[in-house]
Design a protein around this motif. Structure first.
Motif, PDB file in Angstrom:
ATOM      1  N   ASP A 106      -6.044  -0.904  -2.278  1.00  0.00           N
ATOM      2  CA  ASP A 106      -5.122  -1.273  -1.213  1.00  0.00           C
ATOM      3  C   ASP A 106      -4.289  -2.468  -1.676  1.00  0.00           C
ATOM      4  N   SER A 107      -3.350  -2.886  -0.831  1.00  0.00           N
ATOM      5  CA  SER A 107      -2.403  -3.919  -1.275  1.00  0.00           C
ATOM      6  C   SER A 107      -3.110  -5.210  -1.699  1.00  0.00           C
TER       7      SER A 107
ATOM      8  N   THR B  35       0.835  -1.197   0.000  1.00  0.00           N
ATOM      9  CA  THR B  35       0.000   0.000   0.000  1.00  0.00           C
ATOM     10  C   THR B  35       0.872   1.250   0.000  1.00  0.00           C
TER      11      THR B  35
ATOM     12  N   HIS C 110      -6.022  -5.493  -3.054  1.00  0.00           N
ATOM     13  CA  HIS C 110      -6.588  -5.290  -4.392  1.00  0.00           C
ATOM     14  C   HIS C 110      -5.527  -5.376  -5.478  1.00  0.00           C
TER      15      HIS C 110
END
Lengths: 339, 135
Positions: free
Chosen positions: A141-142, A122, A144
């Motif tokens: 976010d990470s 992120t 995703h």
């Protein structure tokens, strides 16, 4: 999306091996990755020198992406340079500076340039760095990003658009090794383990952690991971940072978010006669302790700008390529047989 | 001054005002239009500076936010409240990325019209006739 992150039925890896780092980990060798922070001055000669120190000893080298939210040469450019030099970079991408379009175009661009390891986070918030007034993006976010990148591995963009030039050409499925971050020192710990589970479900292959000064905490974290069986689908590389003096430790314990530095470590560095020597020794001891933890498959050495210490640390820890049994894998990669 | 710039029909504005009236004071709602409160322990994750929708970032320590240390980490609160409500299992679902087309719209309306599902996840709108291909 009805899949539960804690389900143990995650499809086994069916892709061919994408990179040298993946080969090392799949062959159950102990992996070593290092890190280069790109310079701010637009000149790659410094990177070249650092790379020479690391190329023989590390399986792959992470290239940070505007680390600490401060502007540096972009990660992609340095990755491309390392590929040219015959190195194995890990392309770090953050969600702070890119929306989903930029994330995807940078990824396929990196792939086209020969980059085969990607590491998505992120990212530190923009107010930690040198441009605090900028607009942070955080479109995703990470979890995703990992989900989206995994979809690209299957030949589809995030929107579902297929990765092919015309409707008649075959679907392209870029094969790369996908990494994510974890922080064993974050609170609440069960939630950070759950987040690892989410990243695993999203498609991550390996995890690199925040740097370790507090080994019992990593032990506790890994025990939870092993208990859930997440280590079977994910390779865990534990972060290690050799320090030259007590100052960076004090700085990290107060200024850097998500770091736990025990007071004993600071006291030990303060009381040392030869601080550099003590720092190396401390890193070696941490590595030896971390190696014994079940579920750990490697280490990630973060040296900030002390790359010269890496060979010495690895020599003392007994982790030189010949000791780890990865010489042939490295040689095969050089001759162009990645899998 | 009273010109309705966003040109929303009156009934959507009514839902909008109703939702803002209820959610802004209670949850610091930012009207993302895809409310996930029911799976995050009735605590809005959009208050996280990084707008994380799937759990805490690596800087969450001792219940504090890494960006604004005077604030609580919203994901720490979500964890505590989910435990309190017995909703831990809901945290295991991956919440999809925000559909920014819904930003600033009332999620009650979006739920009614099927633009978001029961979990608050955005549903791709149905294409009307042949969509024009542009970049």
């Amino acid at each position: 999306m009805d899949n539960k992150a804690s389900d143990s039925q995650v499809s086994p890896v069916s892709r061919p091996c994408a990179s040298t780092l993946e080969r090392v980990l799949r062959d159950k060798k102990f992996a070593v990755t290092a890190e280069i922070v790109p310079p701010r001055v637009p000149n790659l000669s410094v990177v070249g020198k650092k790379f020479e120190l690391l190329r023989e000893v590390a399986d792959a080298i992470n290239i940070t992406d505007n680390a600490s939210a401060s502007v540096k040469i972009c990660s992609l450019a340095v990755c491309a340079y390392l590929v040219q030099q015959g190195g194995e970079p890990v392309f770090q991408v953050t969600a702070r500076d890119r929306n989903r379009l930029a994330l995807q175009s940078d990824l396929i661009g990196a792939y086209a340039l020969g980059v085969r390891n990607v590491f998505a986070v992120t990212g530190d918030y923009i107010n930690m760095g040198d441009h605090p007034a900028g607009k942070p993006v955080y479109d995703m976010d990470s979890v995703h990003i990992i989900q989206m990148f995994d979809k690209i591995r299957h030949g589809y963009m995030d929107s579902g658009v297929e990765l092919r030039s015309t409707s008649k050409t075959p679907l392209v499925q870029p094969n790369f090794f996908l990494g994510a971050a974890a922080n064993p020192f974050g609170d609440p710990m069960p939630f950070h383990v759950l987040k690892v589970a989410k990243k695993r479900l999203a498609g991550a292959d390996f995890i690199q952690t925040q740097c370790t000064f507090d080994v019992p905490r990593v032990r506790e974290f890994m025990a939870m991971v092993v208990d859930k069986g997440f280590h079977e689908r994910l390779h865990f590389l534990i972060g290690i940072m050799p320090v030259k003096s007590a100052r960076p430790l004090e700085f990290m314990s107060t200024e850097v978010p998500g770091m736990r530095v025990p007071a004993e470590a600071i006291a030990r560095m303060k009381g040392a006669q030869n601080a550099e020597e003590e720092g190396i020794q401390m890193a070696v001891e941490t590595i030896q302790q971390v190696r014994e933890i079940p579920g750990v498959s490697g280490i990630h050495l973060m040296t900030v700008s002390w790359e010269a210490v890496v060979p010495e640390v690895l020599k003392r820890a007994g982790l030189m390529p010949e000791q780890r049994g990865v010489v042939e894998i490295h040689a095969a990669a050089k001759s162009g047989i990645a899998s | 001054m009273f010109f309705n710039v966003k040109a929303k029909p009156w009934y959507i504005r009514l839902v909008d005002i109703g939702e803002q009236f209820a959610k802004v004071p209670l949850f610091d709602c930012s009207m993302c239009g895809q409310c996930v409160l029911r799976s995050t322990g009735l605590t809005c994750p959009m208050r996280c500076p990084k707008q994380m929708r799937n759990g805490p970032c690596g800087g969450s320590m001792n219940g504090k936010c890494e960006v604004f240390p005077e604030r609580p980490c919203i994901w720490n609160l979500i964890w505590e409240r989910s435990e309190m409500l017995g909703w831990e299992e809901k945290l295991e679902n991956i919440n999809p990325p925000v559909d920014w087309r819904l930003w600033g719209t009332p999620s009650w309306w979006n739920l009614l019209t099927g633009r978001i599902d029961g979990k608050g996840h955005a549903v791709e709108p149905k294409k009307e006739s042949e969509p024009s291909k542009t970049n």
